[in-house]
Design an enzyme around this catalytic site. Sequence first.
Site, PDB file in Angstrom:
ATOM      1  N   SER A 100       1.635  48.450  37.820  1.00  0.00           N
ATOM      2  CA  SER A 100       1.618  47.637  39.027  1.00  0.00           C
ATOM      3  C   SER A 100       1.937  46.209  38.609  1.00  0.00           C
ATOM      4  CB  SER A 100       0.223  47.727  39.657  1.00  0.00           C
ATOM      5  OG  SER A 100       0.095  46.814  40.722  1.00  0.00           O
TER       6      SER A 100
ATOM      7  N   LYS B 102       5.625  49.782  40.273  1.00  0.00           N
ATOM      8  CA  LYS B 102       5.150  49.367  41.604  1.00  0.00           C
ATOM      9  C   LYS B 102       5.202  47.850  41.678  1.00  0.00           C
ATOM     10  CE  LYS B 102       0.412  49.049  43.298  1.00  0.00           C
ATOM     11  NZ  LYS B 102      -0.862  49.800  43.392  1.00  0.00           N
TER      12      LYS B 102
ATOM     13  N   LYS C  61       4.196  44.443  43.758  1.00  0.00           N
ATOM     14  CA  LYS C  61       3.385  43.846  44.806  1.00  0.00           C
ATOM     15  C   LYS C  61       4.299  42.996  45.686  1.00  0.00           C
ATOM     16  CE  LYS C  61      -0.872  45.040  43.686  1.00  0.00           C
ATOM     17  NZ  LYS C  61      -1.717  45.806  44.612  1.00  0.00           N
TER      18      LYS C  61
ATOM     19  N   ASP D 112       3.619  47.664  47.128  1.00  0.00           N
ATOM     20  CA  ASP D 112       2.245  47.617  47.625  1.00  0.00           C
ATOM     21  C   ASP D 112       2.031  46.277  48.306  1.00  0.00           C
ATOM     22  OD1 ASP D 112      -0.454  47.755  48.127  1.00  0.00           O
ATOM     23  OD2 ASP D 112      -1.073  48.066  46.044  1.00  0.00           O
TER      24      ASP D 112
ATOM     25  N   GLU E 118       2.881  51.242  49.896  1.00  0.00           N
ATOM     26  CA  GLU E 118       1.419  51.328  49.882  1.00  0.00           C
ATOM     27  C   GLU E 118       0.789  50.289  50.812  1.00  0.00           C
ATOM     28  OE1 GLU E 118       0.063  51.409  45.830  1.00  0.00           O
ATOM     29  OE2 GLU E 118      -2.014  50.988  46.361  1.00  0.00           O
TER      30      GLU E 118
ATOM     31  N   ASP F 208      -4.245  53.109  50.660  1.00  0.00           N
ATOM     32  CA  ASP F 208      -5.178  52.708  49.598  1.00  0.00           C
ATOM     33  C   ASP F 208      -6.442  52.200  50.302  1.00  0.00           C
ATOM     34  OD1 ASP F 208      -6.591  51.277  47.655  1.00  0.00           O
ATOM     35  OD2 ASP F 208      -4.888  50.207  46.848  1.00  0.00           O
TER      36      ASP F 208
ATOM     37  N   LYS G  25      -8.816  55.687  44.335  1.00  0.00           N
ATOM     38  CA  LYS G  25      -9.524  54.849  43.369  1.00  0.00           C
ATOM     39  C   LYS G  25     -10.952  55.349  43.364  1.00  0.00           C
ATOM     40  CE  LYS G  25      -6.621  50.762  43.900  1.00  0.00           C
ATOM     41  NZ  LYS G  25      -6.422  49.509  44.661  1.00  0.00           N
TER      42      LYS G  25
ATOM     43  N   GLY H 200      -5.570  51.485  40.274  1.00  0.00           N
ATOM     44  CA  GLY H 200      -6.313  50.672  39.308  1.00  0.00           C
ATOM     45  C   GLY H 200      -6.865  49.426  39.963  1.00  0.00           C
TER      46      GLY H 200
HETATM   47  O1  OSB Z   1      -3.934  47.515  45.574  1.00  0.00           O
HETATM   48  O2  OSB Z   1      -3.695  48.719  43.865  1.00  0.00           O
HETATM   49  C1  OSB Z   1      -4.071  47.669  44.367  1.00  0.00           C
HETATM   50  C2  OSB Z   1      -5.303  45.252  41.657  1.00  0.00           C
HETATM   51  C3  OSB Z   1      -6.354  44.636  42.315  1.00  0.00           C
HETATM   52  C4  OSB Z   1      -6.615  45.003  43.615  1.00  0.00           C
HETATM   53  C5  OSB Z   1      -5.834  45.954  44.265  1.00  0.00           C
HETATM   54  C6  OSB Z   1      -4.793  46.575  43.607  1.00  0.00           C
HETATM   55  C7  OSB Z   1      -4.509  46.191  42.290  1.00  0.00           C
HETATM   56  C8  OSB Z   1      -3.399  46.720  41.527  1.00  0.00           C
HETATM   57  C9  OSB Z   1      -3.504  46.645  40.025  1.00  0.00           C
HETATM   58  O3  OSB Z   1      -2.372  47.127  42.006  1.00  0.00           O
HETATM   59  C10 OSB Z   1      -3.606  47.977  39.396  1.00  0.00           C
HETATM   60  C11 OSB Z   1      -3.971  47.835  37.953  1.00  0.00           C
HETATM   61  O4  OSB Z   1      -3.058  47.602  37.158  1.00  0.00           O
HETATM   62  O5  OSB Z   1      -5.165  47.955  37.603  1.00  0.00           O
HETATM   63 MG    MG Z   2      -2.996  49.182  46.472  1.00  0.00          MG
END
Ligand code: OSB
Ligand code: MG
Length: 378
Positions: free
Chosen positions: A135, A161, A163, A188, A213, A238, A262, A290
Amino acid sequence: MKIESIILREIHMRLKAPFETSFGTVQNRRILLVEVVADGVSGWGEVTAGETPGYNAETTDTAWLVLSTFVGPLLQGRTLAHALDFPELVAHIRGHEMAKSGVENALWDAEAKLAGLPLSRLLGGAKQEIDCGVSLGIRETPQSLLARVEQELRSGYQRIKLKIKPGKDYDFVKAVRREFPNILLSVDANSAYRLDDAEQLAAFDDFDLLMMEQPLAWDDIYAHAKLQPRIKSPICLDECIHNTRHAVAAIELNACRIINIKVGRVGGHSEARRLQSVCKDRNIPVWCGGMLESGIGRAHNIAVSTLPGFTLPGDVSASGRYWDEDIIEPAVEVSQKGTIRVPTAAGIGYEVRRNLIEALAVRSQSFSTKSQTSVLTA
Ligand code: OSB
Ligand code: MG
């Protein structure tokens, strides 16, 4: 398992680089660890709440409050046959899934250690390695994002992925897709858009995304059901999914075609396992998300990812992407094929570096049959 003590510790860990999402930027993590001592062994869990209530309603501090006020006193001195019995014990505490999950997962680790089994096996997982994606946080420019994508692909990661947020979306995804036409690519938004933005979100149809996402509000399954028929990208939920009932509602409403599980967000391994099973029965692929975890949370993510419903690469990646020094040994490593080998030792399968944890701790509180102690170390 006779619960001898429950120890809460807040540790501070600094990410190698700031991580930006649509709801904010984080670099200094405040992580709440849970150690449960049962029948002489220590089980470890991590509360995956963030520092602010920007992702969901929980924070490090709300979790500390719930665990120290309600869960610690309730659990101390009790005997549980299985970690699976924990959710019932705390069912009267509404919400606070991440707080509860920290404790439940510590119980799972202890139970697996007592049984001499890897946690993945105790949960029912069979995979020997899991597939990994990454991510990537929001960047200043498409150029700097491209450099990061290239680096992660060179490391072997199987899915990228990105953001996104309004203003940092279309051009960034376009640049990455143009440079890498064949990779598994997803985005995402962490709830940054509204249903009124449907046309803008349909523009991403050009990019053959594996999924989009959580584009809409964190608590709105219905709005996603309105959006899905208007875009080609499969929606992955999510933030909206806190338990199996939410997943069933979302699937039946056609609000999503994929679910991110998660373990913390759904309250622990028991519910995560149930949820993946329900999704598997309904042909909805799931993957493990994550929350910028330390090695302890990461180890739990690896274990859950071995369950049969987890058919897409997760956001579970190498310790070294986040930390100079992780609190487990060995650190989590990812192969050139973009996989993590599932540990075979009992419990979470990694050594917990207790001395390092003590050095990083700023406060701790323990609950045991005889006493309750609270220490501030910062
Ligand atoms: O939406 O998946 C998410 C990190 C913090 C809060 C939300 C998210 C995330 C990530 C990071 O996408 C995932 C990771 O590398 O741990
Ligand atoms: Mg997410």
